[in-house]
Scaffold this motif. Structure first.
Motif, PDB file in Angstrom:
ATOM      1  N   VAL A  47      13.205 -20.942  35.868  1.00 33.79           N
ATOM      2  CA  VAL A  47      12.658 -21.622  34.977  1.00 33.79           C
ATOM      3  C   VAL A  47      11.227 -22.375  35.311  1.00 33.79           C
ATOM      4  O   VAL A  47      10.662 -21.773  35.410  1.00 33.79           O
ATOM      5  CB  VAL A  47      12.909 -22.867  34.221  1.00 33.79           C
ATOM      6  N   ARG A  48      11.153 -22.444  36.977  1.00 26.16           N
ATOM      7  CA  ARG A  48      10.495 -23.283  38.323  1.00 26.16           C
ATOM      8  C   ARG A  48       9.862 -22.444  38.488  1.00 26.16           C
ATOM      9  O   ARG A  48       8.828 -22.432  38.474  1.00 26.16           O
ATOM     10  CB  ARG A  48      11.260 -23.838  39.293  1.00 26.16           C
ATOM     11  N   ARG A  49      10.329 -20.574  38.876  1.00 26.23           N
ATOM     12  CA  ARG A  49       9.335 -19.607  38.730  1.00 26.23           C
ATOM     13  C   ARG A  49       8.495 -19.195  38.585  1.00 26.23           C
ATOM     14  O   ARG A  49       7.378 -18.559  38.652  1.00 26.23           O
ATOM     15  CB  ARG A  49      10.509 -18.388  38.982  1.00 26.23           C
ATOM     16  N   TYR A  50       9.459 -19.407  37.270  1.00 24.33           N
ATOM     17  CA  TYR A  50       8.224 -18.707  35.590  1.00 24.33           C
ATOM     18  C   TYR A  50       6.988 -19.893  35.722  1.00 24.33           C
ATOM     19  O   TYR A  50       6.008 -19.505  35.456  1.00 24.33           O
ATOM     20  CB  TYR A  50       8.975 -18.816  34.396  1.00 24.33           C
ATOM     21  N   ALA A  51       7.351 -21.168  35.179  1.00 25.78           N
ATOM     22  CA  ALA A  51       5.865 -21.808  35.710  1.00 25.78           C
ATOM     23  C   ALA A  51       5.172 -21.736  36.755  1.00 25.78           C
ATOM     24  O   ALA A  51       4.132 -21.935  36.450  1.00 25.78           O
ATOM     25  CB  ALA A  51       7.172 -23.801  35.964  1.00 25.78           C
ATOM     26  N   ALA A  52       5.627 -21.588  37.435  1.00 27.26           N
ATOM     27  CA  ALA A  52       4.602 -21.718  38.785  1.00 27.26           C
ATOM     28  C   ALA A  52       3.837 -20.445  38.310  1.00 27.26           C
ATOM     29  O   ALA A  52       2.645 -20.387  38.354  1.00 27.26           O
ATOM     30  CB  ALA A  52       5.375 -21.322  40.056  1.00 27.26           C
ATOM     31  N   GLU A  53       4.339 -19.223  38.125  1.00 29.44           N
ATOM     32  CA  GLU A  53       3.565 -18.070  37.714  1.00 29.44           C
ATOM     33  C   GLU A  53       2.718 -17.899  36.249  1.00 29.44           C
ATOM     34  O   GLU A  53       2.045 -17.763  36.282  1.00 29.44           O
ATOM     35  CB  GLU A  53       4.043 -16.756  36.859  1.00 29.44           C
ATOM     36  N   LEU A  54       3.408 -19.361  35.593  1.00 29.04           N
ATOM     37  CA  LEU A  54       2.263 -19.110  33.965  1.00 29.04           C
ATOM     38  C   LEU A  54       1.358 -19.856  34.278  1.00 29.04           C
ATOM     39  O   LEU A  54       0.198 -19.906  34.313  1.00 29.04           O
ATOM     40  CB  LEU A  54       3.028 -20.135  33.157  1.00 29.04           C
ATOM     41  N   GLN A  55       1.688 -21.509  35.060  1.00 26.86           N
ATOM     42  CA  GLN A  55       0.437 -21.812  35.857  1.00 26.86           C
ATOM     43  C   GLN A  55      -0.806 -21.143  36.113  1.00 26.86           C
ATOM     44  O   GLN A  55      -1.476 -21.167  36.050  1.00 26.86           O
ATOM     45  CB  GLN A  55       0.707 -22.855  37.406  1.00 26.86           C
ATOM     46  N   LYS A  56      -0.502 -19.526  37.130  1.00 31.00           N
ATOM     47  CA  LYS A  56      -1.382 -19.502  37.600  1.00 31.00           C
ATOM     48  C   LYS A  56      -2.807 -18.295  36.475  1.00 31.00           C
ATOM     49  O   LYS A  56      -3.653 -18.294  36.960  1.00 31.00           O
ATOM     50  CB  LYS A  56      -1.253 -18.086  38.401  1.00 31.00           C
ATOM     51  N   LEU A  57      -1.634 -18.144  35.903  1.00 27.64           N
ATOM     52  CA  LEU A  57      -2.560 -17.049  34.418  1.00 27.64           C
ATOM     53  C   LEU A  57      -3.040 -18.593  33.855  1.00 27.64           C
ATOM     54  O   LEU A  57      -4.427 -17.672  33.518  1.00 27.64           O
ATOM     55  CB  LEU A  57      -1.713 -16.549  33.678  1.00 27.64           C
ATOM     56  N   GLY A  58      -2.550 -19.120  33.497  1.00 29.95           N
ATOM     57  CA  GLY A  58      -3.500 -20.239  32.234  1.00 29.95           C
ATOM     58  C   GLY A  58      -4.454 -20.928  33.411  1.00 29.95           C
ATOM     59  O   GLY A  58      -5.214 -22.445  32.303  1.00 29.95           O
ATOM     60  N   LYS A  59      -4.306 -21.330  34.810  1.00 30.41           N
ATOM     61  CA  LYS A  59      -4.812 -22.211  35.177  1.00 30.41           C
ATOM     62  C   LYS A  59      -5.386 -23.600  34.830  1.00 30.41           C
ATOM     63  O   LYS A  59      -5.877 -24.514  34.321  1.00 30.41           O
ATOM     64  CB  LYS A  59      -6.486 -22.029  35.540  1.00 30.41           C
ATOM     65  N   GLN A  60      -3.754 -23.735  34.232  1.00 27.91           N
ATOM     66  CA  GLN A  60      -3.435 -25.140  34.360  1.00 27.91           C
ATOM     67  C   GLN A  60      -1.931 -25.885  34.686  1.00 27.91           C
ATOM     68  O   GLN A  60      -0.948 -24.328  35.043  1.00 27.91           O
ATOM     69  CB  GLN A  60      -3.730 -25.870  32.460  1.00 27.91           C
ATOM     70  N   PRO A  61      -2.183 -26.612  34.895  1.00 36.69           N
ATOM     71  CA  PRO A  61      -0.493 -27.173  35.567  1.00 36.69           C
ATOM     72  C   PRO A  61       0.668 -26.729  34.891  1.00 36.69           C
ATOM     73  O   PRO A  61       0.103 -26.907  33.212  1.00 36.69           O
ATOM     74  CB  PRO A  61      -0.505 -29.104  35.835  1.00 36.69           C
TER      75      PRO A  61
END
Length: 322
Positions: A47-61
């Motif tokens: 989950v945390r690995r996907y969260a880190a990648e989503l943060q890069k794409l969404g440009k929000q925490p």
């Protein structure tokens, strides 16, 4: 200004305000990702690995919040009760969503409508293993040994999936067996390795590590296709048991009634992340194969199939709600 002019000015202002609101980019603030698994465990790491990648794409925490307990129900329920605005989602396995209402009294929700499917990202099956010191080399060998014991064969089970999969296998070969229950799969695999129990359907990561250590022998995987990281291992169907397919689809869900444009945006991001080469490697190391679906609607259809299978297997295994 005339009354008509004032009315038109007011109407124009309302339309402009609505338009400005509709054009607000998503996400415009931090997103909470609920993780129903304990911090530091395998599920939490994914989950945390996907969260880190989503943060890069969404440009929000994209902030991971662990809400653990009740076989994932606490986390599921929190998201179900959250505002459907895309700022609270959950990454989890489908078994906790479709399975809990069938085995838990407190999980009184519609598994097909309480959450909005976003997208899948991995497929995790089980691997049938026996003791490495036995002379059993194939599923056919094990089936013959089980039948010869005339109901006295023993299988280990520590999870709901194992408690469903083993009776299904036994029914498929026309045999019976005795369940030996465990609190942890590691202990169960240890007894299989020692020859105290005939077999277990273990998770891929544990099965492969124990096989590499020479303690158990892997016979087949329950997934539909061969595992990309264990291509020599046949499927249960290839071993002659047609239809014997079981796996857990991991993915992302949002509260029901979350706007479709937000769901679709998250879906596209999830697929983009899953298709990354390093993410595929990461998932393989976690004992999973990448699984992307074409749309949230396709994921919803898969969930219906999963729920139907769970209904059948819960009845077969005679599991009662607790």
């Amino acid at each position: 200004m005339s009354a008509m002019s004032r009315f038109l000015a007011f109407a124009f202002a309302c339309v402009a305000a609505v338009g400005a609101h509709a054009q607000t980019p998503y996400p415009s603030k931090p997103v909470t990702i609920i993780c129903a698994y304990a911090a530091g465990g395998g599920g939490d790491i994914i989950v945390r690995r996907y969260a880190a990648e989503l943060q890069k794409l969404g440009k929000q925490p994209f902030i991971v919040e662990n809400r653990v307990g009740a076989n994932g129900h606490i986390g599921n329920r929190f998201v179900m009760d959250s505002k459907p605005d895309g700022y609270t989602i959950i990454l989890t396995g489908d078994s906790a969503i479709v399975g809990n209402p069938l085995i838990m009294n407190e999980a009184n929700y519609d598994p097909l409508g309480a959450l909005a499917p976003i997208g899948s990202f991995s497929d995790i099956g089980l691997i049938l293993v026996v003791s490495a010191s036995s002379d059993i080399k194939t599923v056919a060998d094990l089936s013959a040994r089980i039948k010869a014991k005339q109901g006295g064969a023993k299988y280990a089970a520590a999870t709901v999936s194992q408690r469903m999969m083993s009776p299904w296998y036994l029914q498929s070969i026309g045999a019976q067996g005795v369940e030996v229950g465990y609190k942890a799969t590691t202990d169960a695999v240890g007894d299989v390795s020692a020859g105290l129990v005939d077999f277990i359907f273990a998770d891929a990561t544990l099965a492969m590590s124990q096989a590499a250590a020479g303690r158990v022998r892997m016979l087949a995987t329950t997934t539909k296709k061969r595992l990309s990281f264990a291509k020599d291992l046949p499927t249960m169907e290839e071993a002659g048991l047609r239809g014997l397919v079981y796996s857990v689809m991991w993915g992302a869900w949002a509260p029901a009634k979350t706007p479709s444009e937000i769901v679709n945006q998250l879906h596209d991001w999830m697929n983009k992340i899953t298709e990354m080469d390093d993410m595929k490697t990461f998932l393989n190391q976690a004992g999973a194969d990448p699984l992307s679906v074409a749309s949230p609607a396709v994921m919803a259809d898969l969930l219906k199939q999963k729920y139907a299978l769970w209904q059948r297997l819960v009845t077969l295994a005679k599991l009662e709600k607790q």
